[in-house]
Scaffold this motif. Structure first.
Motif, PDB file in Angstrom:
ATOM      1  N   ASN A 207       5.688  -5.323   6.330  1.00 46.22           N
ATOM      2  CA  ASN A 207       6.653  -5.753   5.333  1.00 46.22           C
ATOM      3  C   ASN A 207       6.166  -7.059   4.726  1.00 46.22           C
ATOM      4  O   ASN A 207       5.034  -7.494   4.994  1.00 46.22           O
ATOM      5  CB  ASN A 207       8.036  -5.904   5.975  1.00 46.22           C
ATOM      6  CG  ASN A 207       7.980  -6.753   7.240  1.00 46.22           C
ATOM      7  OD1 ASN A 207       7.332  -7.799   7.267  1.00 46.22           O
ATOM      8  ND2 ASN A 207       8.650  -6.306   8.291  1.00 46.22           N
ATOM      9  N   ALA A 208       6.979  -7.681   3.911  1.00 44.92           N
ATOM     10  CA  ALA A 208       6.532  -8.900   3.227  1.00 44.92           C
ATOM     11  C   ALA A 208       6.103  -9.984   4.212  1.00 44.92           C
ATOM     12  O   ALA A 208       5.085 -10.661   4.018  1.00 44.92           O
ATOM     13  CB  ALA A 208       7.650  -9.422   2.323  1.00 44.92           C
ATOM     14  N   ARG A 209       6.869 -10.133   5.302  1.00 40.49           N
ATOM     15  CA  ARG A 209       6.532 -11.171   6.276  1.00 40.49           C
ATOM     16  C   ARG A 209       5.228 -10.873   7.004  1.00 40.49           C
ATOM     17  O   ARG A 209       4.360 -11.734   7.132  1.00 40.49           O
ATOM     18  CB  ARG A 209       7.665 -11.315   7.297  1.00 40.49           C
ATOM     19  CG  ARG A 209       7.486 -12.507   8.251  1.00 40.49           C
ATOM     20  CD  ARG A 209       8.391 -12.418   9.454  1.00 40.49           C
ATOM     21  NE  ARG A 209       7.989 -11.337  10.352  1.00 40.49           N
ATOM     22  CZ  ARG A 209       7.001 -11.455  11.238  1.00 40.49           C
ATOM     23  NH1 ARG A 209       6.296 -12.574  11.322  1.00 40.49           N
ATOM     24  NH2 ARG A 209       6.698 -10.444  12.017  1.00 40.49           N
ATOM     25  N   ALA A 212       2.043 -11.073   4.856  1.00 44.90           N
ATOM     26  CA  ALA A 212       1.646 -12.452   4.549  1.00 44.90           C
ATOM     27  C   ALA A 212       0.787 -13.067   5.649  1.00 44.90           C
ATOM     28  O   ALA A 212       0.111 -14.082   5.414  1.00 44.90           O
ATOM     29  CB  ALA A 212       2.892 -13.309   4.328  1.00 44.90           C
ATOM     30  N   ALA A 233       7.015  -4.000  -0.671  1.00 47.17           N
ATOM     31  CA  ALA A 233       6.275  -5.166  -0.188  1.00 47.17           C
ATOM     32  C   ALA A 233       4.773  -4.959  -0.331  1.00 47.17           C
ATOM     33  O   ALA A 233       4.039  -5.889  -0.697  1.00 47.17           O
ATOM     34  CB  ALA A 233       6.636  -5.448   1.265  1.00 47.17           C
ATOM     35  N   ALA A 236       3.778  -5.311  -3.962  1.00 49.76           N
ATOM     36  CA  ALA A 236       3.787  -6.721  -4.340  1.00 49.76           C
ATOM     37  C   ALA A 236       2.552  -7.435  -3.801  1.00 49.76           C
ATOM     38  O   ALA A 236       1.937  -8.265  -4.502  1.00 49.76           O
ATOM     39  CB  ALA A 236       5.060  -7.394  -3.833  1.00 49.76           C
ATOM     40  N   ALA A 237       2.169  -7.118  -2.556  1.00 47.10           N
ATOM     41  CA  ALA A 237       0.994  -7.748  -1.954  1.00 47.10           C
ATOM     42  C   ALA A 237      -0.289  -7.318  -2.653  1.00 47.10           C
ATOM     43  O   ALA A 237      -1.226  -8.110  -2.811  1.00 47.10           O
ATOM     44  CB  ALA A 237       0.932  -7.421  -0.466  1.00 47.10           C
TER      45      ALA A 237
END
Length: 310
Positions: A207-209, A212, A233, A236-237
């Motif tokens: 996921n986004a976390r 990252a 996510a 987006a990444a």
């Protein structure tokens, strides 16, 4: 005579009938293989979720349901299935997955896409990879497939960290578990291979976390299960460059819709759930062995833990 019911899509009968009969003969089993056994007479079921059996209640004398697929998420929650359930673990499935994973990891590692897409007379001599020893890879999921793929990558020189729900010890891999272990496993990874089962605990594990945490420009290879990834996510990444490329073989809804943004994304490769498939010859041997064990009073192989979901 041991009555074995074959319950899968009709076309699968043509693929599996002869290999199963050969495997039964080789194992010395007197089996009556059919698609039409009465439920009360059926001792074993060879099963795929796309077959006719949906309600297991009438199969009161069935000792084992043997899945033809590695994944069991579509059947493990069936409340009528009270019989033991075995998932498919076989050498052909494992070898196919190793070849898929190694092929796509090496493709991204070597930067092959830049050269394949750039056959335009431009000499791109600045595009070259690090050595494998300098490219840390993380494998999420250390079951039979994840462990085998991780060891294959380690044999090529990649430093491989594996993560699983419970702690494992696998030669050649750094094995981690738990929430803190997941953070450590993903931090700084330049490539991630997803081979976890689909459970509520693994839904959107990328996921986004967690994305990252990766080294910027890392690549993703997902031949495991579609719901392991938060699609918004990941897109987006990819857009930000945090993820440099993704090879995706599985999706939340299959077939993938024709207008899904993954199809047209320049840094995404879609493959149609073909990373590895069950091979009838090798799968038949696994099925025959489990029937042999059942008839001899021995423990079955590859039983599913209903509480864990795999």
């Amino acid at each position: 005579m041991i009555k074995v019911l074959f319950s899968a899509r009709p076309a699968a009968w043509d693929e599996y009938e002869a290999p199963l009969r050969r495997a039964f003969d080789a194992a010395g089993l007197d089996c009556d293989l059919s698609r039409d056994h009465a439920p009360q007479d059926t001792r074993y079921i060879v099963f795929a979720p796309n077959g006719p059996v949906k309600d297991f209640t009438p199969y009161v004398n069935t000792r084992l349901v043997m899945g033809l697929w590695a994944g069991v998420e579509t059947v493990v929650g069936n409340t009528t299935l009270t019989q033991p359930l075995a998932r498919m673990v076989d050498d052909g499935l494992t070898r196919g997955m190793i070849e898929y994973v190694v092929g796509h990891v090496m493709r991204h590692h070597l930067g092959m896409d830049a050269h394949l897409a750039g056959q335009d007379g431009v000499w791109r001599d600045t595009v070259y990879p690090p050595l494998a020893k300098d490219r840390p890879i993380t494998v999420l999921g250390l079951g039979a497939l994840g462990a085998a793929c991780g060891q294959a990558l380690a044999a090529l020189g990649f430093p491989v960290t594996g993560w699983s729900r419970s702690q494992k010890q696998i030669d050649g891999l750094t094995c981690l578990s738990g929430d803190d272990g997941l953070t450590t496993a993903l931090s700084g990874a330049q490539g991630v291979v997803l081979l976890l089962p689909q459970t509520p605990a693994t839904d959107s594990i990328l996921n986004a976390r967690s994305l990252a945490l990766l080294e910027p420009g890392a690549f993703i290879v997902n031949p495991g299960r579609g719901p392991l990834i938060d699609d918004a996510a990941l897109l987006a990444a990819l857009g930000s460059g945090q993820v440099g490329a993704a090879t995706l073989d599985v999706f939340r809804k299959e077939p993938l819709a024709a207008d899904d943004p993954y199809w047209s994304h320049p840094r995404v490769t879609v493959t149609p759930h073909i990373a590895s498939t069950t091979r009838p010859d090798t799968a038949a041997q696994v099925i025959a062995e489990n029937i042999r064990r059942g008839e001899a009073g021995l423990p079955f192989l590859h039983l599913v833990d209903r509480k864990a979901g795999y």
